[in-house]
Design a protein around this motif. Structure first.
Motif, PDB file in Angstrom:
ATOM      1  N   SER A 158       0.835  -1.209   0.000  1.00  0.00           N
ATOM      2  CA  SER A 158       0.000   0.000   0.000  1.00  0.00           C
ATOM      3  C   SER A 158       0.865   1.253   0.000  1.00  0.00           C
ATOM      4  O   SER A 158       0.444   2.309   0.464  1.00  0.00           O
ATOM      5  CB  SER A 158      -0.928   0.000   1.224  1.00  0.00           C
ATOM      6  N   GLU A 159       2.078   1.114  -0.523  1.00  0.00           N
ATOM      7  CA  GLU A 159       3.029   2.226  -0.507  1.00  0.00           C
ATOM      8  C   GLU A 159       2.509   3.438  -1.263  1.00  0.00           C
ATOM      9  O   GLU A 159       2.740   4.583  -0.866  1.00  0.00           O
ATOM     10  CB  GLU A 159       4.362   1.786  -1.101  1.00  0.00           C
ATOM     11  N   MET A 160       1.782   3.216  -2.357  1.00  0.00           N
ATOM     12  CA  MET A 160       1.294   4.330  -3.157  1.00  0.00           C
ATOM     13  C   MET A 160       0.161   5.078  -2.462  1.00  0.00           C
ATOM     14  O   MET A 160      -0.189   6.189  -2.857  1.00  0.00           O
ATOM     15  CB  MET A 160       0.833   3.837  -4.538  1.00  0.00           C
ATOM     16  N   LEU A 161      -0.428   4.461  -1.434  1.00  0.00           N
ATOM     17  CA  LEU A 161      -1.531   5.101  -0.710  1.00  0.00           C
ATOM     18  C   LEU A 161      -1.041   5.971   0.435  1.00  0.00           C
ATOM     19  O   LEU A 161      -1.702   6.944   0.806  1.00  0.00           O
ATOM     20  CB  LEU A 161      -2.490   4.029  -0.174  1.00  0.00           C
ATOM     21  N   GLU A 162       0.111   5.600   1.024  1.00  0.00           N
ATOM     22  CA  GLU A 162       0.692   6.390   2.118  1.00  0.00           C
ATOM     23  C   GLU A 162       2.129   5.937   2.313  1.00  0.00           C
ATOM     24  O   GLU A 162       2.385   4.741   2.467  1.00  0.00           O
ATOM     25  CB  GLU A 162      -0.106   6.191   3.412  1.00  0.00           C
ATOM     26  N   LYS A 163       3.071   6.873   2.294  1.00  0.00           N
ATOM     27  CA  LYS A 163       4.486   6.489   2.330  1.00  0.00           C
ATOM     28  C   LYS A 163       5.205   6.856   3.613  1.00  0.00           C
ATOM     29  O   LYS A 163       6.072   6.109   4.066  1.00  0.00           O
ATOM     30  CB  LYS A 163       5.212   7.139   1.148  1.00  0.00           C
ATOM     31  N   ARG A 164       4.889   7.989   4.199  1.00  0.00           N
ATOM     32  CA  ARG A 164       5.695   8.503   5.307  1.00  0.00           C
ATOM     33  C   ARG A 164       5.665   7.565   6.507  1.00  0.00           C
ATOM     34  O   ARG A 164       6.711   7.152   7.020  1.00  0.00           O
ATOM     35  CB  ARG A 164       5.201   9.889   5.715  1.00  0.00           C
ATOM     36  N   MET A 165       4.491   7.198   6.974  1.00  0.00           N
ATOM     37  CA  MET A 165       4.387   6.305   8.129  1.00  0.00           C
ATOM     38  C   MET A 165       4.838   4.892   7.781  1.00  0.00           C
ATOM     39  O   MET A 165       5.416   4.194   8.616  1.00  0.00           O
ATOM     40  CB  MET A 165       2.950   6.291   8.671  1.00  0.00           C
ATOM     41  N   LEU A 166       4.586   4.485   6.536  1.00  0.00           N
ATOM     42  CA  LEU A 166       5.003   3.146   6.111  1.00  0.00           C
ATOM     43  C   LEU A 166       6.521   3.019   6.154  1.00  0.00           C
ATOM     44  O   LEU A 166       7.051   1.985   6.571  1.00  0.00           O
ATOM     45  CB  LEU A 166       4.493   2.867   4.695  1.00  0.00           C
ATOM     46  N   LYS A 167       7.231   4.071   5.739  1.00  0.00           N
ATOM     47  CA  LYS A 167       8.686   4.020   5.709  1.00  0.00           C
ATOM     48  C   LYS A 167       9.244   3.727   7.101  1.00  0.00           C
ATOM     49  O   LYS A 167      10.059   2.817   7.276  1.00  0.00           O
ATOM     50  CB  LYS A 167       9.241   5.343   5.183  1.00  0.00           C
ATOM     51  N   TRP A 168       8.792   4.477   8.099  1.00  0.00           N
ATOM     52  CA  TRP A 168       9.323   4.297   9.444  1.00  0.00           C
ATOM     53  C   TRP A 168       8.789   3.035  10.117  1.00  0.00           C
ATOM     54  O   TRP A 168       9.530   2.298  10.766  1.00  0.00           O
ATOM     55  CB  TRP A 168       9.003   5.526  10.291  1.00  0.00           C
ATOM     56  N   GLY A 169       7.505   2.782   9.948  1.00  0.00           N
ATOM     57  CA  GLY A 169       6.916   1.598  10.573  1.00  0.00           C
ATOM     58  C   GLY A 169       7.504   0.305  10.041  1.00  0.00           C
ATOM     59  O   GLY A 169       7.876  -0.586  10.805  1.00  0.00           O
ATOM     60  N   SER A 170       7.612   0.207   8.716  1.00  0.00           N
ATOM     61  CA  SER A 170       8.143  -1.004   8.108  1.00  0.00           C
ATOM     62  C   SER A 170       9.615  -1.193   8.452  1.00  0.00           C
ATOM     63  O   SER A 170      10.064  -2.312   8.742  1.00  0.00           O
ATOM     64  CB  SER A 170       7.959  -0.938   6.587  1.00  0.00           C
ATOM     65  N   LEU A 171      10.385  -0.091   8.425  1.00  0.00           N
ATOM     66  CA  LEU A 171      11.810  -0.175   8.724  1.00  0.00           C
ATOM     67  C   LEU A 171      12.048  -0.656  10.153  1.00  0.00           C
ATOM     68  O   LEU A 171      12.806  -1.605  10.393  1.00  0.00           O
ATOM     69  CB  LEU A 171      12.472   1.185   8.515  1.00  0.00           C
ATOM     70  N   LEU A 172      11.389  -0.029  11.112  1.00  0.00           N
ATOM     71  CA  LEU A 172      11.561  -0.408  12.514  1.00  0.00           C
ATOM     72  C   LEU A 172      11.081  -1.833  12.762  1.00  0.00           C
ATOM     73  O   LEU A 172      11.752  -2.621  13.448  1.00  0.00           O
ATOM     74  CB  LEU A 172      10.799   0.560  13.418  1.00  0.00           C
ATOM     75  N   PHE A 173       9.927  -2.178  12.195  1.00  0.00           N
ATOM     76  CA  PHE A 173       9.376  -3.512  12.442  1.00  0.00           C
ATOM     77  C   PHE A 173      10.280  -4.596  11.897  1.00  0.00           C
ATOM     78  O   PHE A 173      10.578  -5.576  12.588  1.00  0.00           O
ATOM     79  CB  PHE A 173       7.983  -3.625  11.828  1.00  0.00           C
ATOM     80  N   HIS A 174      10.738  -4.446  10.662  1.00  0.00           N
ATOM     81  CA  HIS A 174      11.536  -5.508  10.050  1.00  0.00           C
ATOM     82  C   HIS A 174      12.919  -5.633  10.694  1.00  0.00           C
ATOM     83  O   HIS A 174      13.423  -6.748  10.869  1.00  0.00           O
ATOM     84  CB  HIS A 174      11.665  -5.273   8.544  1.00  0.00           C
ATOM     85  N   ILE A 175      13.522  -4.517  11.061  1.00  0.00           N
ATOM     86  CA  ILE A 175      14.808  -4.582  11.757  1.00  0.00           C
ATOM     87  C   ILE A 175      14.627  -5.268  13.112  1.00  0.00           C
ATOM     88  O   ILE A 175      15.397  -6.160  13.489  1.00  0.00           O
ATOM     89  CB  ILE A 175      15.402  -3.170  11.946  1.00  0.00           C
ATOM     90  N   GLY A 176      13.606  -4.837  13.853  1.00  0.00           N
ATOM     91  CA  GLY A 176      13.361  -5.409  15.171  1.00  0.00           C
ATOM     92  C   GLY A 176      13.009  -6.873  15.119  1.00  0.00           C
ATOM     93  O   GLY A 176      13.537  -7.679  15.897  1.00  0.00           O
ATOM     94  N   ILE A 177      12.134  -7.259  14.195  1.00  0.00           N
ATOM     95  CA  ILE A 177      11.681  -8.650  14.150  1.00  0.00           C
ATOM     96  C   ILE A 177      12.800  -9.572  13.684  1.00  0.00           C
ATOM     97  O   ILE A 177      12.881 -10.733  14.123  1.00  0.00           O
ATOM     98  CB  ILE A 177      10.443  -8.788  13.235  1.00  0.00           C
ATOM     99  N   PHE A 178      13.688  -9.083  12.824  1.00  0.00           N
ATOM    100  CA  PHE A 178      14.831  -9.886  12.398  1.00  0.00           C
ATOM    101  C   PHE A 178      15.741 -10.169  13.590  1.00  0.00           C
ATOM    102  O   PHE A 178      16.204 -11.301  13.786  1.00  0.00           O
ATOM    103  CB  PHE A 178      15.606  -9.177  11.294  1.00  0.00           C
ATOM    104  N   ALA A 179      15.998  -9.135  14.390  1.00  0.00           N
ATOM    105  CA  ALA A 179      16.828  -9.320  15.582  1.00  0.00           C
ATOM    106  C   ALA A 179      16.152 -10.247  16.584  1.00  0.00           C
ATOM    107  O   ALA A 179      16.805 -11.076  17.230  1.00  0.00           O
ATOM    108  CB  ALA A 179      17.122  -7.965  16.223  1.00  0.00           C
ATOM    109  N   VAL A 180      14.839 -10.132  16.722  1.00  0.00           N
ATOM    110  CA  VAL A 180      14.090 -10.997  17.641  1.00  0.00           C
ATOM    111  C   VAL A 180      14.187 -12.454  17.207  1.00  0.00           C
ATOM    112  O   VAL A 180      14.392 -13.354  18.030  1.00  0.00           O
ATOM    113  CB  VAL A 180      12.615 -10.553  17.720  1.00  0.00           C
ATOM    114  N   ILE A 181      14.040 -12.705  15.917  1.00  0.00           N
ATOM    115  CA  ILE A 181      14.125 -14.078  15.403  1.00  0.00           C
ATOM    116  C   ILE A 181      15.514 -14.653  15.646  1.00  0.00           C
ATOM    117  O   ILE A 181      15.654 -15.810  16.073  1.00  0.00           O
ATOM    118  CB  ILE A 181      13.775 -14.107  13.901  1.00  0.00           C
TER     119      ILE A 181
END
Length: 241
Positions: free
Chosen positions: A40-63
């Motif tokens: 849904s990047e074309m629908l909203e980018k600003r919050m997606l950029k930070w949310g996706s970045l933090l989530f994927h970095i964090g979840i990778f470290a958690v795994i």
């Protein structure tokens, strides 16, 4: 050990695994075009950029932390000379920040899905359930780890949950290993079972996909109506002159 406990820690994990694998294969075979992250990047980018970045970095470290703590035997750490105190210090110093980062990213994505009108309009029930369940599992893991560290209970999951999980992997389950596990860790594990059952019916299945075809796919050329290749090449007729 009671019969319900034997069921929870002996039979239920296999039931969840069978259901998750079967449902995932069923979805791929019957509805392969739904196998997507549905960006849904074309629908909203600003919050997606930070949310996706933090989530994927964090979840990778958690795994990675879960693999180190729940798969690697405690004897290995003692063999390399890492004391129990040193291990737990590293686990807390690395695990808690990773969980908090993943949780923060998930919260941003959840808020985005609600406040961005276009994103909310295109969200399915599965999208909401997947995000909420991820956040619930993450926060229960953070709370369990934090409580164990603050209260100095002396509980070591490497000698309980670790061998229990490895026993499941080799089809030699020992439910009695879970008897001394604190309730907050048990709740975290059971909620993760719920997440595994939800997994096949949400966009989370995209984590199983590896787009290796892109490595050998030809480049895509965008052309203007006059025949030139975007952005710099001139039309064929002009080049000929």
């Amino acid at each position: 050990m009671s019969t319900p406990e034997l069921f929870l820690w002996g039979a239920l994990p296999y039931m969840v695994l069978i259901f998750c694998v079967t449902a995932t294969i069923w979805r791929y075979v019957t509805n392969p075009f739904s196998w997507t992250s549905k960006s849904s990047e074309m629908l909203e980018k600003r919050m997606l950029k930070w949310g996706s970045l933090l989530f994927h970095i964090g979840i990778f470290a958690v795994i990675c932390g879960h693999i180190a703590g729940l798969i690697v035997p405690v004897e290995f750490y003692r063999w390399i000379g890492l004391s129990d105190e040193g291990y737990h210090l590293i686990a807390i110093a690395g695990g808690l920040p990773a969980g908090i980062i993943a949780f923060a990213g998930g919260v941003i994505l959840l808020v985005r899905r609600y406040v961005a009108t276009k994103v909310r309009a295109t969200s399915s029930t599965g999208d909401w359930i997947a995000l909420v369940m991820l956040l619930v599992v993450i926060i229960t893991g953070i709370l369990a780890t934090s409580a164990n560290a603050v209260n100095h209970t002396g509980f070591d999951y490497r000698t309980t949950i670790n061998p229990w999980l490895r026993g499941l992997m080799v089809f030699q389950p020992d439910p009695t290993l879970m008897q001394t596990v604190p309730m907050n860790f048990k709740v975290h594990i059971l909620l993760s079972f719920v997440l595994y059952c939800v997994f096949p019916f949400t966009r989370l299945v995209h984590m199983l996909s590896m787009p290796l075809g892109y490595l050998k796919r030809s480049y895509v050329l965008y052309r203007r109506r006059d025949g030139s290749v975007y952005p710099d090449q001139k039309p064929n007729k002009e080049r000929a002159m």
